[in-house]
Design a protein around this motif. Sequence first.
Motif, short mmCIF file in Angstrom:
data_model
loop_
_atom_site.label_atom_id
_atom_site.label_comp_id
_atom_site.label_asym_id
_atom_site.label_seq_id
_atom_site.Cartn_x
_atom_site.Cartn_y
_atom_site.Cartn_z
N LEU A 121 45.15 42.34 40.77
CA LEU A 121 45.97 41.14 40.86
C LEU A 121 45.59 40.13 39.78
O LEU A 121 46.45 39.41 39.27
CB LEU A 121 45.83 40.49 42.24
N ALA A 122 44.31 40.06 39.45
CA ALA A 122 43.85 39.12 38.42
C ALA A 122 42.44 39.50 37.97
O ALA A 122 41.64 39.98 38.77
CB ALA A 122 43.86 37.70 38.94
N THR A 123 42.15 39.25 36.69
CA THR A 123 40.79 39.39 36.17
C THR A 123 40.31 38.00 35.73
O THR A 123 41.07 37.02 35.80
CB THR A 123 40.75 40.38 34.99
N SER A 124 39.09 37.95 35.25
CA SER A 124 38.49 36.67 34.83
C SER A 124 39.42 35.89 33.90
O SER A 124 40.03 36.47 33.00
CB SER A 124 37.18 36.93 34.09
N LYS A 125 39.50 34.59 34.13
CA LYS A 125 40.30 33.73 33.26
C LYS A 125 39.56 33.38 31.98
O LYS A 125 40.17 33.06 30.97
CB LYS A 125 40.66 32.44 34.01
N SER A 126 38.24 33.46 32.03
CA SER A 126 37.42 33.00 30.90
C SER A 126 37.12 34.08 29.85
O SER A 126 36.63 33.77 28.78
CB SER A 126 36.11 32.43 31.41
N GLY A 127 37.37 35.34 30.16
CA GLY A 127 37.08 36.40 29.21
C GLY A 127 37.45 37.77 29.76
O GLY A 127 38.03 37.88 30.83
N GLU A 128 37.10 38.80 29.01
CA GLU A 128 37.43 40.16 29.40
C GLU A 128 36.64 40.61 30.63
O GLU A 128 35.55 40.10 30.90
CB GLU A 128 37.13 41.13 28.25
N THR A 129 37.20 41.58 31.34
CA THR A 129 36.53 42.22 32.46
C THR A 129 36.26 43.66 32.06
O THR A 129 37.16 44.36 31.59
CB THR A 129 37.40 42.15 33.74
N ASP A 130 35.02 44.09 32.24
CA ASP A 130 34.56 45.40 31.78
C ASP A 130 34.24 46.27 33.00
O ASP A 130 33.42 45.86 33.85
CB ASP A 130 33.32 45.18 30.91
N TRP A 131 34.86 47.42 33.10
CA TRP A 131 34.72 48.32 34.24
C TRP A 131 34.14 49.68 33.81
O TRP A 131 34.38 50.12 32.70
CB TRP A 131 36.09 48.67 34.83
N LEU A 132 33.50 50.34 34.74
CA LEU A 132 33.18 51.75 34.63
C LEU A 132 34.00 52.42 35.73
O LEU A 132 33.86 52.05 36.91
CB LEU A 132 31.68 52.00 34.82
#
Length: 91
Positions: free
Chosen positions: A75-86
């Motif tokens: 629905l949403a990721t961080s507003k301040s920067g990228e979101t990194d997933w494994l």
Amino acid sequence: MKKRETFETLFSNTSVKIKRIISPRSFKSKVFKQNYDEFVFLLKGKATMKISGKKIFLSKNQSLFIPKKTKHQILATSKSGETDWLAIYIK
């Protein structure tokens, strides 16, 4: 500002695939319903997900198991920067 996720395959064989996924800030995905189990681990950032109609909040170092054929969406990721997933996909 990029609007799409980027994917890097780290490992793949006939039963398991491991990917690093980078989601742009304030990203929202389409709804997924996959034919395999998925385990995600948040390396960086935050995410709000919807799993079978229920909201889930994830922060750095948290994980989530998504059984196959389960509807899910970012629905949403961080507003301040990228979101990194494994992400680990299990057939």
